[in-house]
Motif scaffolding. Structure first.
Motif, short mmCIF file in Angstrom:
data_model
loop_
_atom_site.label_atom_id
_atom_site.label_comp_id
_atom_site.label_asym_id
_atom_site.label_seq_id
_atom_site.Cartn_x
_atom_site.Cartn_y
_atom_site.Cartn_z
N UNK A 19 11.31 -12.94 -14.92
CA UNK A 19 11.82 -14.12 -15.61
C UNK A 19 10.71 -14.88 -16.33
N UNK A 20 9.55 -14.32 -16.37
CA UNK A 20 8.42 -15.00 -16.99
C UNK A 20 7.56 -15.68 -15.95
N UNK A 21 6.50 -16.30 -16.40
CA UNK A 21 5.58 -16.95 -15.47
C UNK A 21 4.54 -15.97 -14.96
N UNK A 22 3.70 -16.44 -14.04
CA UNK A 22 2.63 -15.63 -13.49
C UNK A 22 3.20 -14.43 -12.75
N UNK A 23 2.61 -13.28 -13.02
CA UNK A 23 3.09 -12.04 -12.39
C UNK A 23 2.63 -11.98 -10.94
N UNK A 24 3.48 -11.44 -10.08
CA UNK A 24 3.11 -11.20 -8.69
C UNK A 24 3.87 -9.97 -8.20
N UNK A 25 3.39 -9.30 -7.14
CA UNK A 25 4.10 -8.12 -6.63
C UNK A 25 5.48 -8.50 -6.12
N UNK A 26 6.49 -7.76 -6.55
CA UNK A 26 7.86 -8.03 -6.09
C UNK A 26 8.21 -7.29 -4.81
N UNK A 27 7.35 -6.37 -4.41
CA UNK A 27 7.57 -5.61 -3.18
C UNK A 27 6.40 -5.85 -2.24
N UNK A 28 6.61 -5.65 -0.96
CA UNK A 28 5.58 -5.95 0.02
C UNK A 28 4.49 -4.88 0.06
N UNK A 29 3.38 -5.25 0.66
CA UNK A 29 2.30 -4.29 0.83
C UNK A 29 2.74 -3.12 1.71
N UNK A 30 3.53 -3.40 2.74
CA UNK A 30 4.00 -2.34 3.63
C UNK A 30 4.78 -1.28 2.88
N UNK A 31 5.72 -1.70 2.04
CA UNK A 31 6.49 -0.75 1.23
C UNK A 31 5.56 0.01 0.28
N UNK A 32 4.63 -0.71 -0.31
CA UNK A 32 3.72 -0.11 -1.28
C UNK A 32 2.82 0.94 -0.64
N UNK A 33 2.41 0.70 0.59
CA UNK A 33 1.58 1.68 1.29
C UNK A 33 2.34 2.97 1.54
N UNK A 34 3.62 2.85 1.83
CA UNK A 34 4.44 4.05 2.03
C UNK A 34 4.57 4.85 0.73
N UNK A 35 4.76 4.13 -0.39
CA UNK A 35 4.84 4.83 -1.68
C UNK A 35 3.49 5.41 -2.07
N UNK A 36 2.43 4.68 -1.76
CA UNK A 36 1.08 5.17 -2.09
C UNK A 36 0.77 6.47 -1.36
N UNK A 37 1.23 6.57 -0.13
CA UNK A 37 1.02 7.81 0.65
C UNK A 37 1.66 9.00 -0.07
N UNK A 38 2.88 8.80 -0.58
CA UNK A 38 3.56 9.86 -1.34
C UNK A 38 2.83 10.13 -2.64
N UNK A 39 2.33 9.07 -3.26
CA UNK A 39 1.66 9.21 -4.55
C UNK A 39 0.38 10.03 -4.41
N UNK A 40 -0.35 9.82 -3.33
CA UNK A 40 -1.58 10.59 -3.10
C UNK A 40 -1.26 12.08 -3.04
N UNK A 41 -0.20 12.43 -2.32
CA UNK A 41 0.18 13.84 -2.20
C UNK A 41 0.73 14.38 -3.51
N UNK A 42 1.52 13.57 -4.20
CA UNK A 42 2.17 14.02 -5.43
C UNK A 42 1.18 14.22 -6.57
N UNK A 43 0.12 13.43 -6.60
CA UNK A 43 -0.84 13.50 -7.70
C UNK A 43 -2.17 14.13 -7.27
N UNK A 44 -2.13 14.89 -6.20
CA UNK A 44 -3.35 15.50 -5.68
C UNK A 44 -4.04 16.38 -6.72
N UNK A 45 -3.26 17.07 -7.53
CA UNK A 45 -3.83 17.98 -8.53
C UNK A 45 -3.99 17.34 -9.90
N UNK A 46 -3.53 16.10 -10.05
CA UNK A 46 -3.66 15.42 -11.33
C UNK A 46 -2.53 14.45 -11.59
#
Length: 251
Positions: A19-46
């Motif tokens: 809606x505008x204004x200063x940007x901030x994360x809309x999802x929690x760090x806990x959720x993001x860590x779970x996605x990051x774990x998948x991202x590390x595996x998914x982008x291991x080769x590039x």
């Protein structure tokens, strides 16, 4: 039949759209860590294209998925753009680190978003209410309708990173000293026109240059004296002149 202009239709923002204004994360760090774990595996080769990351990592290919991608980038867990996303070095380090070493990495991630860093800098070492966090978020130019969301995500993420504890409506922040880092302080500049900090008056040392000559003692006067001795003087007068010159350090 209602005339045009008589009916007021309230537009509703699509879910996940800012809606505008200063940007901030809309999802929690806990959720993001779970996605990051998948991202590390998914982008291991590039890097992988946006479609792959949306469906295979964050599990949503619409606007909500893009909000999750934005959250990963704000926490410093993902790099790249829609042509190719890849796990950041921080995400890879978290995945590879032993459990006991992950806390410091979580803290690096949660303080990466500028608005979360500003909130923590304001309240480190303090116990505050949710309302106080909302008030500060508003001062940081977060959209008025989003300050509650910002405070919620901030608190949950800080608890995950071990930087805060929650007791009812009270949020107790770890102090910067307990973290092993000095409290934040404003940068002192010369007349506001340079980013170079002033040297403390009691530092006693100049730049790191071992060949720098020693500064003269300001309390000691330095002068040169040219002495011309008259060989015609008798021995007694000559000795008096020599003693006088020696007394004042001229010889």
């Amino acid at each position: 039949m209602t005339e045009q202009g008589d009916t007021h239709v309230k537009r509703k923002m699509p879910k996940g759209v800012r809606k505008g204004g200063t940007r901030f994360p809309r999802q929690t760090l806990g959720d993001s860590l779970a996605w990051a774990k998948k991202l590390v595996a998914k982008t291991h080769l590039g890097p992988q294209p946006e479609g792959v990351v949306l469906s295979g990592v964050v599990g949503n290919s619409n606007s909500v998925g893009r909000v999750r991608l934005s959250t990963l980038k704000q926490f410093g867990l993902m790099e790249g753009d829609s042509k190719g996303y890849i796990a950041s070095d921080l995400a890879k380090r978290i995945e590879a680190a032993p459990t006991e070493e992950r806390s410091a990495l979580y803290r690096a991630a949660v303080l990466a978003p500028p608005v979360f860093k500003a909130l923590f800098d304001t309240f480190h070492g303090d116990e505050v209410t949710h309302a106080k966090l909302k008030q500060r978020a508003a001062e940081l130019k977060v959209h008025p309708e989003e300050t509650g969301k910002c405070a919620d995500v901030y608190v949950t993420s800080m608890v995950t990173a071990g930087l805060a504890t929650l007791d009812g409506d009270k949020i107790a922040h770890l102090s910067a000293i307990d973290m092993g880092t000095p409290p934040p302080s404003p940068l002192i500049t010369e007349q506001g026109d340079t980013d170079e900090p002033k040297v403390a008056d009691d530092d006693g040392e100049g730049p790191e240059d071992e060949t720098q000559p020693e500064a003269p003692n300001p309390k000691r006067a330095i002068f040169n004296v040219n002495v011309t001795l008259d060989s015609s003087l008798d021995t007694e007068k000559l000795e008096r002149q020599l003693r006088l010159l020696k007394k004042f350090g001229a010889i």
